[in-house]
Motif scaffolding. Sequence first.
Motif, PDB file in Angstrom:
ATOM      1  N   PHE A  44      32.710  52.625  41.337  1.00  0.00           N
ATOM      2  CA  PHE A  44      33.857  52.979  41.485  1.00  0.00           C
ATOM      3  C   PHE A  44      35.015  51.534  41.642  1.00  0.00           C
ATOM      4  O   PHE A  44      33.737  51.253  42.891  1.00  0.00           O
ATOM      5  N   LYS A  45      35.168  50.645  40.671  1.00  0.00           N
ATOM      6  CA  LYS A  45      35.411  49.388  41.726  1.00  0.00           C
ATOM      7  C   LYS A  45      37.045  48.966  41.422  1.00  0.00           C
ATOM      8  O   LYS A  45      37.929  49.736  40.593  1.00  0.00           O
ATOM      9  N   VAL A  46      37.570  48.708  42.406  1.00  0.00           N
ATOM     10  CA  VAL A  46      38.891  48.297  42.272  1.00  0.00           C
ATOM     11  C   VAL A  46      39.382  46.469  42.305  1.00  0.00           C
ATOM     12  O   VAL A  46      39.244  45.779  42.678  1.00  0.00           O
ATOM     13  N   HIS A  47      39.961  46.522  40.863  1.00  0.00           N
ATOM     14  CA  HIS A  47      40.460  44.991  40.808  1.00  0.00           C
ATOM     15  C   HIS A  47      42.454  44.029  40.726  1.00  0.00           C
ATOM     16  O   HIS A  47      43.024  45.494  41.475  1.00  0.00           O
ATOM     17  N   GLY A  48      41.811  43.524  41.906  1.00  0.00           N
ATOM     18  CA  GLY A  48      43.691  43.019  42.225  1.00  0.00           C
ATOM     19  C   GLY A  48      44.226  42.459  41.096  1.00  0.00           C
ATOM     20  O   GLY A  48      43.474  41.577  41.068  1.00  0.00           O
ATOM     21  N   LEU A  49      46.065  41.970  40.874  1.00  0.00           N
ATOM     22  CA  LEU A  49      46.123  41.681  40.738  1.00  0.00           C
ATOM     23  C   LEU A  49      47.378  41.496  40.893  1.00  0.00           C
ATOM     24  O   LEU A  49      48.217  42.123  41.369  1.00  0.00           O
ATOM     25  N   PRO A  50      48.067  39.719  41.320  1.00  0.00           N
ATOM     26  CA  PRO A  50      49.484  39.579  41.631  1.00  0.00           C
ATOM     27  C   PRO A  50      50.636  40.540  41.053  1.00  0.00           C
ATOM     28  O   PRO A  50      50.890  40.944  39.651  1.00  0.00           O
ATOM     29  N   ALA A  51      51.367  40.854  41.788  1.00  0.00           N
ATOM     30  CA  ALA A  51      52.531  42.519  41.484  1.00  0.00           C
ATOM     31  C   ALA A  51      53.548  41.464  40.554  1.00  0.00           C
ATOM     32  O   ALA A  51      54.021  42.065  39.530  1.00  0.00           O
TER      33      ALA A  51
END
Length: 317
Positions: A44-51
């Motif tokens: 399980f991996k969580v990727h963050g992107l600018p809103a």
Amino acid sequence: MTALDPGKRHFACTACGRCCDSGPEMELGETIALADRFVIALLFKVHGLPASERSGWAQPWWRDEQSRIPLRPALEEKRRQLGAFASRKTIDNPRERHRYLTISAMAQDFGRKRCPHLVDDLCAIHAIRPLTCRTVPLHYSRPPSTLAAYLDGFVGTPGYRCDTSPSAPLVLDGRRIVDREVAQARDAAIARAKADRGWKEHLLLLMDDPATAAAARLPTYDAVLEQSDNGYASSVPMLAAWRALREDGAMTAAAFEDVCRKQLALIQHEISVSEDPAVMQDLLDMRAAYDQSLSGLRQGSATQPHAMLAHRAPLTP
């Protein structure tokens, strides 16, 4: 030529084996066919992107991404790419970011830092290798506008001996993938992720409630987010995913027994050669888990409780 210059990229593998420095990641639907080749974990991996492009860290993200297109379309392109593989998107307003959860599988290398099927610097399972290997060096997780920079970084890795001379095959022309096999493998990965969507949604339903997550021996969704905020991915044995598939009626008892027995054979081999006490304990716990599931299957239930094996792995982009 810099990573951001327009133009063509040539590439040929020289079979140096340097990029086979871990067990490969794969889509869930690939695991059944490879259950007799790799000891597999659920990842399980969580990727963050600018809103949005107005977020405080949007410009730094864009520079790190090394996209060949402006910030806004680069962000939209990345959202589409992640959307093809992500199982859930949530909004983190305080940090001005969107979070995308991906669920995949990872072949275990037990700390050896090399693929278990790298033999004399050659792939021993080349004909059936996972899609992640088939898309080297234009991995399917990368959107088109970043592929030139990614390829430049890949071939520039110390120790890699890739052939990038003009005589090597043309693989990339601007944002267009010229290598037909790589392009087809990238499309196949997206199709595989789409086919696996129902399986992943079932896992997430179990993970949303602490009681059902504990019974399924899965981390909760909130625990995965917390691990990610601490810089780690979350991992449990692939058994949890196969059990969920069996309980959902999408996997026969015979198929479930088959993958369990294949994993047990590989685990037993690893036990016979392991010299690391920590790895040995994990292997023993995994063997017990699969043994108990097979015992439960013989008794008419594939849902016998087993040891929870949640590991932390560095979170990579």
